[in-house]
Structures are given as C-alpha cells and as structure tokens.
Scaffold this motif. Structure first.
Motif, short mmCIF file in Angstrom:
data_model
loop_
_atom_site.label_atom_id
_atom_site.label_comp_id
_atom_site.label_asym_id
_atom_site.label_seq_id
_atom_site.Cartn_x
_atom_site.Cartn_y
_atom_site.Cartn_z
N SER A 168 48.94 27.71 38.90
CA SER A 168 48.62 26.75 39.51
C SER A 168 48.42 26.42 41.25
CB SER A 168 50.37 26.31 39.28
OG SER A 168 50.28 24.78 38.97
N SER A 169 48.76 24.82 41.83
CA SER A 169 48.69 24.86 43.03
C SER A 169 49.81 25.08 44.33
CB SER A 169 48.17 23.56 43.23
OG SER A 169 49.21 22.52 42.69
N THR A 170 50.76 24.32 44.32
CA THR A 170 52.15 24.80 44.81
C THR A 170 52.91 25.05 43.95
OG1 THR A 170 52.28 22.76 45.57
CG2 THR A 170 50.83 23.66 46.64
N TYR A 182 49.38 30.93 42.76
CA TYR A 182 49.94 29.93 43.62
C TYR A 182 47.63 29.32 44.25
CZ TYR A 182 53.66 28.74 41.83
OH TYR A 182 55.39 28.61 41.24
#
Lengths: 328, 358, 334
Positions: free
Chosen positions: C166-168, C199
């Motif tokens: 995922s991103s964050t 992440y």
C-alpha cells in the motif's frame, strides 16, 4: 571537529587508517549472515544482487555529497537535481525518443550547469552552502514542475531499461553497478591521489591556510559543487532507467538530500571537512540497503524502518566521531 | 557547531550592533513587509478585505513562526535542529492520543505535549553532547526516530474532532479586547507574546548573552566559565517545546492530527530564521529580525496565492528571495563593491578567507 | 464512511433516462446562464491520474460556461492544500472541487469556504461530510475490493499466498480498499493467506524496493494486491526484474499509461480503476449543479454523455470499477 582542525594539512589522504571500510564490510557481512541464518532466502545471489542494485543511485548521489562535505560544504539541492534529471531525460525519451547517449549528455549538462550555479552562489556571493542549496532546492524543484507540466514518466525505451537493469555485452553485472564502480574509482583517485583532491581537502581543512598556500579557493569550490550536481543528475538518469518511472517528487519525496548526507557521514567523511572516505560512502549506502532489506526478511513492522535508519546513523557516526577524537 | 564554509562572508559582517534589538537588516525587512502588504493590498483583490481578514491570514503561517522562534535559539548557538518537524508531529499525536484514548483533559494533554517536545529536545542535546555527534547529523538521526514513533503512535485512524475550546486556538479570535474584539486571532496573540518574550530573552537577559557568546565562540565561552553544555541543552529543549507548540496549534487549526503533519515546517522555518538575519554560523542576529521575516514570508506566500500564482511559483520565488537577500546582505556589507566586481575579484584573486572564529 | 451501491431500480431508471439525455424531464438540470469560477484542487499537481481529471474537466467547462482553474500544492500535504483553499476563498470562487490528502485536516478550511458561500464538491478521496456539499465516490469500496481480489486470485488460485503493498499506513482510501479486500477474501476465498503488508510511501522507488523485498522474503507469494498508483508500478517492476512474470500476479489502482507495458507483458493480467477523464467531467457537471443550487441531497440527474446518477445522502457513486486488461487498455489514454 577540533580533531579535523588539529590534523596537519600535510596529510590530506582520505582516512585510510581509521579502517572505516573494514568496519562497514564486517558489519554488513555480519548482518547479512545473521539474517541469512534466520531466513536463508536473504543470501541468494538474486537477492544480494538487488540489495546492491538498490543502493546504486543513492551511492552515486552521495559520492557527490562526499566531495562537497570534504570541502566543508553541504549540498541539499542534490534531491531536486536528481529528480529534475530523471524527469527531463525520462520525458524526452518517452515522448521524443531521445537516444540514450543523448540522455547522458542532457543529464550531465543539467548537472554541470546547475551545480556550477550552486558553486558560484557559494564561492562568489559568499552565501553559506546550507542556505544556498536550501534556496536552489526550491528553484530546481520548481524547474521539474515547470518542465513536466504535471505529467510523469511511466515508461522508458528498451535501451534505457536495458541500461538500468542488464549487464553490457551480456556480462552478469548490471550496468548501474559498473557505472557506480567507475564513478567510485574516479572519485577515489581524484580525492585521494590527485592535486585536485589535495586542494579540496585542504580547503575543507582550513580555507584560509589553503588560500595562503596559493590555492584558488573559489574556483575549487565551484568545481566541487559542479561535480556534485553532475553526479546527482547522473544518479537521476540511472534512477529513471532502473525504475522506468519519474514523478515530480522523485528525489525530494525520498529525502535523498538527507540520505546522501547520512551515508557520507556514516562512511567516515567528517562533516567539519578535511577528510573524506569515498569507499566508505559506497559501503555505507550498501549497508543501508542491506539493513532495509533485512528488516523485511525479519518481518519487522514497516513503521519502524525509518527508526532503524535513524539508529544506524547515530550509532555509525558516533563510532566515527570517537575514533577521530581519539586520533587528535 | 556547524561551521559551514565561506568564512569571508562571516568575517565581513559587522558584529557591533548585535546587542540592539533592531538594526539595518530589521529595518530593511520591515520596509519589505510594508511593501508586500501594501502591494498585494492594492494589486490582489481579496488580499485586503478589512483588518480582520488581513490579520486572519496570519493563522495560515504562524505555526511556522513558532518553530522559527525556537529554532532561532539553536541557530544562535551555531547548531541546527532538523528534528523540529518530527517533534511537532510526534508530540501533537501523543497529546491527541492521550486525550482520545485515555480521556485526559485536552489542555492537560497539550501541556504534556509541550513537555514531551522539550524532552525530545533534551534528547537531541544529549545525543549531541554525550555522544559527541554534530547537531546536523544528530538531529537528522533523531528525526527519523521521532518520525517512526509518530507513525506508530498515530495508528490507522489518528484522532480528530477536538473540543471547540481547543480548536479556537488555531482559528478563533480574542473576544475580550474592547474595540479590538473579534479582530486579533488567538494564534497571533500567542505568537506576539512569545516573540516579545524571546526577543527580551535573547537581547536583554543574561541567558541571551551567554547563548550568543556560545555561538560566537564556544571555546571563549568555555574558558570564561560558561557551562556551555547547559546552555546548549536549554536551547534544544526550547526548540523542541516550540516545535511541539506549533504541532499543537496545527492540530487545533486542522482539528486533527497526522503523523506527517510537521514535515512541512522544517525548511520554511529555517528560511525564516536565516532571512531574519541570524547567522547560520551562530552568534549573530536578533529575534526581532526573525519575527519580521516570518511576517514577510507568510504574507508574501498568502498574497501570491491570492494573486493567482501557483504553489510552485510561490515556492520558487521564496527560494529566490532567500538567495537574493543573503547575497544582498553580503554585498551591502562590503561597501561599494558592485556585483560584477565582486564576482570577478573573488574568482581572480579571492580575499583571504578567514577561518571561522570557532 | 459512506458505502453505497446503486440499486437495481436506479440502474433501470438510468437506462430509461439516458434515452433523452439532453432534456430529461426528471432530475436536476444546470442553468448555464451565469458564468462561474470553479477550481479543481488535486492532492498534488504532477501526477497523471489527477491530470486526467483535469483533461475531462477542461472539456466539460466549455459547455457549462465555467471559468476553470486547476491548481494544487507541490507536495501531497494538507498544509499545501489548505493554503490553496484559503486563496480560492479570498478570490471568491463559486465552487471548489478537491480530492483530499486526508479527510480530517482539510475540514476546517473547507467549512470556512462553505460559510463564505462557496460550494464544495469532493471527489476521489472524501473529506469529512460536514465540510462538503457533495462527494463523488470513484466506485463503491466493496465493489473495488472485489475487483482487486478477482483480478489476482483468478490467476494466482484460490489458495494463494498473497501480499499487500500500500502507500502509507494511514491512507484513508487505501485502508478502505484493503478492508474491503479482506472481507471479500474471508467470504469468498477463505484459503487465501495475506503473508505480508508493506508500504511504498507513494514513491516509485520505495514501492519497487518494497516489492523486491516482499518477493525475496516470501518466495511463496504468488499475488500482490497494490491499491496505489506507485505501489502497483513498483510491484509490477519487481516481478519483472525477478523474472517472475507469469508466476506472480499483481493488481492495483493505477492509470493505464503507467501500467500499459506491464499489462502487455502479462505481469498484470487485470487491474481495476475507473475512467478518470470521465470522472473529471462529472466533477464539473456536479460543480455546476451545486453552484446553481439545483441539486438536492437526495436526487437524480442526467449528465449529457455521461449517464444518469443518483445522489444519496450527498454521495454520488461515479461508476463500477473499470477493469483494464490486454484487450481493452489501449482504448484508454491517461
């Protein structure tokens, strides 16, 4: 810092005798070995190849930073410069089919020009380096936005991708690693075994003394910032070839400016100037890459990765400071 | 201390005026401030819509000013604190979690947040003094640590929706000022009070004298019996406390916390301090200059955005102004040498760069 | 969070209404007599997905008598967006449309805008409900979660070990999607195991490194769900670099330009998104309706060339997920 000032200028060689390289090699090998015991997958050739490859861009940028710090300067603008170079080269390739050799030329030209601008601001206008490069950080970052007009690089031509991933002439070593070896060798020679390097270290050690000894301090400063810009842009080109992508936050988003300073200092270069360790910088970058990969193999929760990085910086730099103090 | 380079600039700057709270640089900045406010007031419709809205614009940038005040002390000692952003995030997140998870009163939690900020600052000082690591690299390292801790403490859904009395700090105005009721943002009152306090502290108090002396020459300070370690520890603790105060004001302004909310503070705050006339080498400069520079950069950014310039152009111009003003300051101090002469002379036959005093 | 689907009845209504799109007797209609100023504020300027929204919005602005401005911060920060909002309030814009860097921190500023009589239309990533007049949701979260799972599990198998990139950790929309992925997996493919969550910080390089590390540390992983533009590109590049094309499959949420090469080479078999250009057009259409005061909290309307939409409790679901694969990806350029 008093250690550096007290050191006789007649011995400008990069700190071979503090054996920082050996320490880094030992620590890297030990951590890799330890992780390998827990998870043998870490020690496969494939994985180690990527650990090395992932460190290349940072190493190249950090070598430029090493030169600057050796001269008692600092260059925060390497991050936006790296991003600018990745964006310009990548977009020219993606939309105009610029051949690879052309991209090399473009990257080096941008780096030389803007690095020289940093140097002139520092050397001729007497603006402290941290302020100069803080200002140009915004300017160079803005250029990336202006040039990209809100688009990004998604794909590079096959020649670029091959340059970023494969080995030349079917060699098993990827080209970026070879580029890094070349750059490292050149920096090692320039800093440790040439008149230019002696001059850089002399300026870092004591600029007044260097001037009185007849060195053209301003010219040397401009040259070093130009080299730092050049290497940052070379790093940007390798980045876009390796990852095949570039956005407006390339470089700045990953805080390459801080990372490059960190690995240079962990590698044994003194922030007070006058002593540099070219090989140490590259090994520190490799160590960082090893640690960050190891954390995944050890299933450490991702939120603690940057804490690991912070600890590594403090522990490693502390070791260096102690040794330096002991020698004074 | 962080003694980065061109010593000639440093040596060329007159130091005799440094006890005075205002000097030529502060006056020049004030003139610039007047020009910025008047210029945008005349040229950018929407910039000036009555005194309340003009003062209200300050709410958008005073958290940067709070960080700049604390950072001023550290830079006066010749150090630097790169951890202010992470300290702001971490202490605001911790304070918000105390309030939301443990039911601590929001004001008590805020006070604890500021105390945490001071502690984190003391930790920075400990790393610098005990481990003997340069401030730049020490606070770089701790900023990674604090940042990680902030992400860990925030969790997947950081707290938001604070009591109205708390969010008033970020967006409310003072209500009981007679004719000025509803005119002065609470943030501005807070900043003004702290600005006066810091200015008096640096320019008029014994601590201020010691602080400047440590920055001017640590060795001389040590030889004259000053406990430099204690002075440095105080400066870093104050910087941490001010960063956490800024984090809390941001939390109030946004009515929410995020683990990365302080990241934007660092570079702008350094720019404010340096443009304010505090030497990056330490030992020189005034808080008054920093206060005016906070207002100049803040109003400039708000004005440019209202005039329709993009964030990118505004950011670039801020960088250019920083460079141009420090260059102008250096040239101005050399009395009479033109820019071209200057460059030529430096390249051809540089003045002997003098070593930094420390 | 608002989770809603269009009802079957709504779809039928849509079909009926789209027959006479220009002068539908039913639902809200814009009044384009007065020229208005509308701003579109992305999370940051400089990402292709947001640029695609802009492209659609520019086209729509012409037809709707709108002065259109695309402006945003240079870093993906709340502070940057708030600064931009404040300037738009001072410049007396009629409508602000935005996709938020985070839902809570932008609320006070947008509430000030609403107090100043400015209509606020959120799209893509929502803000707190009290801080906007309408929200255009890309697709419903359960539908997108399902699309993400299907586009990997179809190839990796119903007992695969998969990873999430995922991103964050606190990205709102990503966490909604991951939640939807997990509940869909539990209900439909209980044997699938999620062995790692990493992440990439929305950075292409960190996503690539994270992708490489996942695959090296977990050699038995055969699927990576990467619901973020940078993450899916990083995961795909990692699979390709390790020569695991055809053995490991990834999917995510990326504009077709960014993943075209990986879809063609088979690293990505399918990847869901939605038509960003069209979404940009809808955003402007809703902005016009909002400025005219023509749209109620619960309503229907027909946008010419876009279709008929239902407003439920101020939320408009833009479309079903649009799944790109090798056969259709070249029809989309953004």
């Amino acid at each position: 810092m008093s250690a550096a000032a007290a050191r006789p200028a007649a011995d400008p060689r990069p700190g071979w005798r503090d054996r920082r390289e050996l320490v880094l090699v030992a620590v890297t090998a030990a951590s890799a070995g330890a992780v390998g015991i827990v998870n043998p997958g870490f020690l496969t050739v494939e994985n180690l190849r990527f650990v090395a490859l992932n460190s290349v861009v940072l190493s190249i940028v950090a070598l430029g930073q090493t030169l600057v710090i050796a001269m008692r300067g600092i260059d925060l603008s390497v991050a936006p410069l790296m991003g600018l170079s990745a964006m310009v080269c990548g977009l020219l390739a993606q939309t105009h089919g610029l051949p690879l050799w052309g991209a090399v030329g473009v990257a080096l030209a941008i780096g030389l020009a803007l690095g020289t601008l940093n140097g002139v601001l520092v050397a001729a206008l007497n603006i402290p380096p941290i302020i100069t490069t803080l200002g140009t950080y915004s300017l160079f970052g803005g250029l990336t936005f202006l040039y990209s007009d809100g688009t990004q690089v998604d794909q590079v031509p096959p020649a670029y991708a091959a340059f970023g991933n494969a080995g030349p002439l079917g060699l098993p070593v990827p080209t970026p690693v070879l580029v890094l070896l070349l750059v490292t060798a050149a920096c090692w020679f320039a800093l440790g075994h040439s008149r230019f390097g002696r001059a850089v270290l002399a300026v870092g050690n004591n600029a007044a003394a260097a001037y009185n000894a007849g060195l053209r301090v301003a010219v040397i400063r401009i040259q070093v910032y130009a080299l730092s810009g050049l290497l940052a842009c070379l790093g940007g080109l390798v980045f876009v070839c390796y990852t095949g992508s570039a956005t407006v936050t390339t470089g700045t988003g990953d805080h390459v400016e801080l990372q490059s300073i960190a690995v240079a200092l962990v590698g044994g270069t003194l922030i007070a100037g006058g002593r540099a360790n070219v090989l140490g910088t590259v090994l520190a970058s490799l160590f960082l890459s090893t640690v960050l990969t190891a954390l995944v193999f050890l299933q450490v929760p991702p939120i603690w990765y940057s804490a690991g990085e912070g600890l590594m910086i403090l522990v490693a730099v502390r070791g260096g400071t102690r040794r330096a103090a002991g020698r004074a | 201390m962080d003694m980065r380079a061109p010593a000639a600039a440093d040596a060329a700057t007159p130091r005799d005026g440094r006890r005075l709270p205002v000097g030529g640089w502060e006056l020049a900045l004030t003139a610039l401030l007047v020009a910025v406010v008047a210029g945008f007031g005349a040229a950018a419709p929407g910039f000036y819509a009555g005194p309340a809205s003009l003062l209200g614009l300050t709410e958008n940038f005073l958290p940067f000013g709070l960080v700049a005040l604390g950072l001023s002390l550290v830079i006066l000692t010749g150090g630097i604190d790169l951890s202010v952003g992470a300290v702001a995030s971490l202490s605001a997140v911790l304070a918000a979690q105390l309030w939301s998870r443990f039911g601590v009163d929001i004001w008590a939690a805020s006070a604890l947040g500021v105390a945490i900020g001071a502690l984190l600052g003391l930790l920075n000082a400990a790393v610098i003094l005990r481990l003997g690591i340069e401030p730049l690299i020490a606070t770089l390292g701790t900023s990674f640590l604090y940042g990680s801790a902030a992400v860990a403490a925030a969790g997947a859904a950081p707290p938001s929706g604070f009591p109205a009395s708390f969010t008033a700090v970020g967006t409310g105005t003072l209500g009981s000022l007679g004719p000025l009721a509803g005119l002065v943002p609470i943030q501005l009152a807070l900043f003004a009070a702290l600005a006066v306090l810091f200015s008096a502290l640096v320019a008029r108090s014994p601590f201020g004298r010691v602080l400047v002396m440590v920055g001017y020459s640590p060795d001389a300070a040590r030889y004259s019996g000053i406990r430099t370690g204690r002075v440095l520890a105080t400066a870093y603790a104050v910087s941490g406390a001010m960063a956490s105060l800024a984090g809390l004001v941001l939390a109030s302004y946004y009515d929410a916390v995020r683990p990365d909310m302080g990241d934007v503070l660092l570079l702008t705050a350094i720019t404010m301090v340096v443009l304010g006339g505090i030497s990056i080498f330490g030992g020189e400069g005034t808080v008054a200059g920093v206060v005016v520079s906070v207002l100049v950069l803040g109003f400039l950014r708000q004005g440019m955005l209202i005039a329709g310039f993009s964030d990118m152009v505004t950011t670039m111009l801020t960088g250019a102004i920083l460079l141009a003003s420090i260059a102008a300051k250096n040239l101005f101090n050399r009395r009479g040498t033109g820019l071209a002469n200057q460059i030529w002379a430096t390249i051809r036959r540089p003045e002997p760069p003098r070593a930094n005093p420390n | 969070m608002n989770r809603r689907r269009r009802s079957l009845g709504g779809a039928a209504l849509a079909l009926a209404l789209s027959v006479s799109p220009l002068f539908a007797a039913d639902g809200a209609m814009p009044d384009t007599a007065k020229r208005i100023k509308v701003a579109m504020v992305p999370k940051l300027v400089g990402l292709s997905v947001f640029k695609a929204n802009e492209q659609g919005a520019i086209a729509e602005a012409k037809d709707l008598n709108i002065d259109f401005l695309y402006t945003g911060p240079v870093t993906a920060s709340a502070q940057g967006q708030v600064d931009v909002f404040n300037s738009l309030i001072a410049r007396k814009f009629d409508v602000i449309t935005t996709t938020s860097n985070n839902p809570t921190q932008l609320a006070p500023s947008l509430e000030r805008a609403m107090k100043a009589g400015i209509k606020v239309v959120a799209y893509d990533s929502d803000v707190a409900p009290q801080a906007r007049d309408f929200f255009i949701q890309n697709t419903s979260y359960p539908a997108f979660g399902k699309a993400l799972v299907e586009s990997v599990i179809k190839y990796a198998g119903p007992d695969a070990k998969i990873a999430i990139l995922s991103s964050t950790p606190d990205a709102t929309i990503q966490n909604e999607w991951i939640g939807a992925v997990k509940s869909y997996l539990a209900a439909t493919y209980p044997k699938v195991q999620i062995v790692a969550t990493e992440y990439g910080q929305s950075s292409p390089s960190q996503s690539l490194t994270a992708g490489l590390n996942i695959l090296q540390a977990h050699p038995d992983v055969t699927g990576i769900i990467a619901p973020d533009g940078a993450a899916v590109v990083g995961a795909a590049a990692a699979i390709e670099k390790l020569g695991k094309t055809g053995k490991v499959f990834t999917t995510g949420a990326s504009n077709p330009d960014a993943v075209r090469q990986y879809v063609k080479s088979g690293v990505i078999k399918e990847t869901p998104l939605w038509d960003e250009v069209k979404e940009g057009r809808l955003v402007l259409y809703v902005a016009r309706l909002a400025a005219d005061g023509a749209l109620k909290d619960n309503d229907t309307f027909t946008a010419p060339g876009l279709g008929t939409y239902e407003v439920k409790d101020k939320v408009i679901v833009f479309s079903e997920p649009l799944v790109f694969d090798a056969s259709n990806i070249d029809q989309y350029k953004f």
